[in-house]
Design a protein around this motif. Structure first.
Motif, PDB file in Angstrom:
ATOM      1  N   SER A  80       0.822  -1.200   0.000  1.00 11.13           N
ATOM      2  CA  SER A  80       0.000   0.000   0.000  1.00 11.13           C
ATOM      3  C   SER A  80       0.859   1.253   0.000  1.00 11.13           C
ATOM      4  O   SER A  80       2.005   1.245   0.418  1.00 11.13           O
ATOM      5  N   GLY A  81       0.261   2.344  -0.473  1.00 10.73           N
ATOM      6  CA  GLY A  81       0.933   3.637  -0.477  1.00 10.73           C
ATOM      7  C   GLY A  81       0.993   4.235  -1.862  1.00 10.73           C
ATOM      8  O   GLY A  81       1.172   3.514  -2.858  1.00 10.73           O
ATOM      9  N   THR A  82       0.829   5.553  -1.940  1.00 12.49           N
ATOM     10  CA  THR A  82       0.919   6.241  -3.229  1.00 12.49           C
ATOM     11  C   THR A  82       2.255   5.933  -3.891  1.00 12.49           C
ATOM     12  O   THR A  82       3.307   6.027  -3.259  1.00 12.49           O
ATOM     13  N   GLU A  83       2.213   5.564  -5.152  1.00 13.41           N
ATOM     14  CA  GLU A  83       3.426   5.181  -5.859  1.00 13.41           C
ATOM     15  C   GLU A  83       4.406   6.348  -5.959  1.00 13.41           C
ATOM     16  O   GLU A  83       4.004   7.477  -6.256  1.00 13.41           O
ATOM     17  N   ASN A  84       5.670   6.061  -5.704  1.00 16.43           N
ATOM     18  CA  ASN A  84       6.744   7.043  -5.870  1.00 16.43           C
ATOM     19  C   ASN A  84       7.090   7.089  -7.354  1.00 16.43           C
ATOM     20  O   ASN A  84       8.060   6.474  -7.797  1.00 16.43           O
ATOM     21  N   VAL A  85       6.295   7.814  -8.118  1.00 19.98           N
ATOM     22  CA  VAL A  85       6.429   7.765  -9.577  1.00 19.98           C
ATOM     23  C   VAL A  85       7.818   8.190 -10.053  1.00 19.98           C
ATOM     24  O   VAL A  85       8.434   7.478 -10.865  1.00 19.98           O
ATOM     25  N   PRO A  86       8.374   9.326  -9.613  1.00 23.32           N
ATOM     26  CA  PRO A  86       9.714   9.681 -10.089  1.00 23.32           C
ATOM     27  C   PRO A  86      10.757   8.606  -9.768  1.00 23.32           C
ATOM     28  O   PRO A  86      11.611   8.282 -10.600  1.00 23.32           O
ATOM     29  N   GLY A  87      10.675   8.058  -8.554  1.00 22.06           N
ATOM     30  CA  GLY A  87      11.617   7.014  -8.167  1.00 22.06           C
ATOM     31  C   GLY A  87      11.444   5.751  -8.988  1.00 22.06           C
ATOM     32  O   GLY A  87      12.421   5.129  -9.430  1.00 22.06           O
ATOM     33  N   ILE A  88      10.205   5.344  -9.205  1.00 17.58           N
ATOM     34  CA  ILE A  88       9.931   4.142  -9.992  1.00 17.58           C
ATOM     35  C   ILE A  88      10.402   4.328 -11.428  1.00 17.58           C
ATOM     36  O   ILE A  88      11.003   3.418 -12.023  1.00 17.58           O
ATOM     37  N   VAL A  89      10.148   5.511 -11.987  1.00 16.19           N
ATOM     38  CA  VAL A  89      10.656   5.807 -13.335  1.00 16.19           C
ATOM     39  C   VAL A  89      12.180   5.708 -13.343  1.00 16.19           C
ATOM     40  O   VAL A  89      12.787   5.160 -14.268  1.00 16.19           O
ATOM     41  N   GLY A  90      12.821   6.212 -12.271  1.00 17.49           N
ATOM     42  CA  GLY A  90      14.267   6.127 -12.171  1.00 17.49           C
ATOM     43  C   GLY A  90      14.766   4.703 -12.090  1.00 17.49           C
ATOM     44  O   GLY A  90      15.792   4.352 -12.692  1.00 17.49           O
ATOM     45  N   LEU A  91      14.052   3.850 -11.362  1.00 15.89           N
ATOM     46  CA  LEU A  91      14.437   2.438 -11.282  1.00 15.89           C
ATOM     47  C   LEU A  91      14.343   1.779 -12.651  1.00 15.89           C
ATOM     48  O   LEU A  91      15.244   1.028 -13.057  1.00 15.89           O
ATOM     49  N   GLY A  92      13.262   2.049 -13.358  1.00 12.30           N
ATOM     50  CA  GLY A  92      13.120   1.480 -14.697  1.00 12.30           C
ATOM     51  C   GLY A  92      14.234   1.938 -15.623  1.00 12.30           C
ATOM     52  O   GLY A  92      14.821   1.141 -16.375  1.00 12.30           O
TER      53      GLY A  92
END
Length: 380
Positions: free
Chosen positions: A236-248
């Motif tokens: 659960s939790g709002t997705e860390n979009v910038p971080g997730i994009v960075g991981l990808g």
């Protein structure tokens, strides 16, 4: 300020320019919540989906098997505690190697308060999980085994494929902490036979604060964070979009480079160790007889004070460590070296050098020179 020489890439890596460029739009105008149904939300959701595909492609698995987390520590906790609690009726015996990262060790030990029997698998003097002892320790009620792919201190690669085969024969869940392996050797959950695998962005030229857990399709987890239904209800939790994009982006970055880079770093590491042995015949190089990830060298000067040596080098412009960055603020000696049976006076004099993208031979030659000067100044 004189140029500093960074030799602690196992602790963290700089964000690659390509990764930062991919993240910036989601730190500025593409700020939508990936759970929202409007246009801004769907732009963010698509970015998360694209990153999930990039992580899955690197591991050779399906995108729906990737769960985004806040980093390697959360991924390890979710794997260990999530499986143990979900399948407690099948057994309450857990095996983890004695050299695991604290994120695994402490997560497993905490389960003892819930009635689980947690045992540590011993390792050989070379830092490799003892497979014979591991076989002997397996029990009918063993529900989970967790063994890292490569050790964060010594770099020693573990026999995860053999361990995975033994777990499959007995229908035991198998978790692999691959945080220090991704980008340094082939990471193949399917071939290894693992059910869960952890990784972290900031070890592969991505941002801090984001990681992922591979969860084989068909494996259920009891969540450790509640409050929403993100990540298919597993985190659960709002997705860390910038971080997730960075991981990808980081996964795509290393997928294109890691093979050539591994060869380059292995050459540098081996040359460094050869010259280190020549200059200091009494030096201990830990795990040198074992297969190691190509960028890591952990060594000891018997009788020296590793912490003092590290601080002296820091003042001279070198960033090295005495072991795990997650434990460097503690005074306890390396549990990894202790598990390998290294004498206390040798453990105390240990340092870790870990190489990366910007490391050159000139950097390592300068470090060797610094060691020689420090040694010369110690002599009466």
């Amino acid at each position: 300020m004189a140029r500093r020489i960074y030799l602690d890439y196992n602790a963290t890596t700089p964000v690659a320019p390509e990764v930062l460029e991919a993240m910036l739009p989601f730190l500025r105008d593409r700020f939508g919540n990936a759970s929202s149904v409007h246009w801004e939300g769907q732009v963010a959701k698509q970015a998360v989906d694209d990153a999930r595909e990039a992580v899955a492609a690197l591991l050779g698995v399906e995108p729906r098997e990737i769960v985004f987390t806040s980093g390697g520590t959360e991924a390890d906790n979710l794997a260990v505690q999530g499986v143990a609690r979900q399948y407690a009726r099948r057994g309450r015996h857990i095996l983890v190697s004695a050299i695991e990262h604290p994120a695994v060790l402490e997560a497993a030990k905490a389960l003892r308060y819930e009635g689980f029997d947690v045992e540590l698998i011993p390792v050989t003097a070379d830092g490799i999980v003892d497979l014979d002892r591991f076989r002997e320790m397996l029990r009918p009620d063993t529900v989970l085994v967790s063994v890292m792919a490569a050790n964060n201190e010594t770099g020693v690669v573990q026999p995860v494929e053999a361990i995975g085969a033994l777990c499959r024969e007995r229908e035991i869940f198998f978790h692999v902490d691959a945080v220090q392996a991704v980008g340094k050797l082939p990471v193949e959950p399917r071939r290894w036979g693992c059910d869960l695998l952890s990784l972290s962005a900031h070890k592969i030229y991505g941002p801090k604060g984001v990681g992922a857990l591979y969860v084989r399709q068909g494996v259920d987890l009891t969540p450790i964070i509640y409050g929403g239904f993100q990540e298919r209800g597993r985190r659960s939790g709002t997705e860390n979009v910038p971080g997730i994009v960075g991981l990808g982006a980081a996964c795509r970055y290393i997928a294109e480079r890691w093979v050539a880079e591994a060869e380059r770093l292995a050459g540098l590491r081996d040359r460094f160790e050869a010259e280190l042995r020549q200059a200091f015949p009494d030096v201990w190089i830990h795990g040198q007889k074992a297969l190691r990830v190509p960028n890591t060298s952990m060594f000891s000067f018997p009788g020296a004070d590793g912490e003092a040596l590290m601080m002296r080098l820091d003042l001279e412009g070198f960033a090295v460590s005495t072991g795990s960055a997650c434990s460097s603020g503690r005074l306890e000696p390396s549990h990894v070296l202790q598990a390998m049976g290294v004498p206390p006076e040798v453990v105390r004099g240990s340092l870790r050098v870990s190489l990366g993208r910007d490391t050159t031979w000139d950097d390592l030659a300068a470090l060797l020179t610094a060691f020689r000067e420090i040694q010369a100044n110690r002599r009466p």
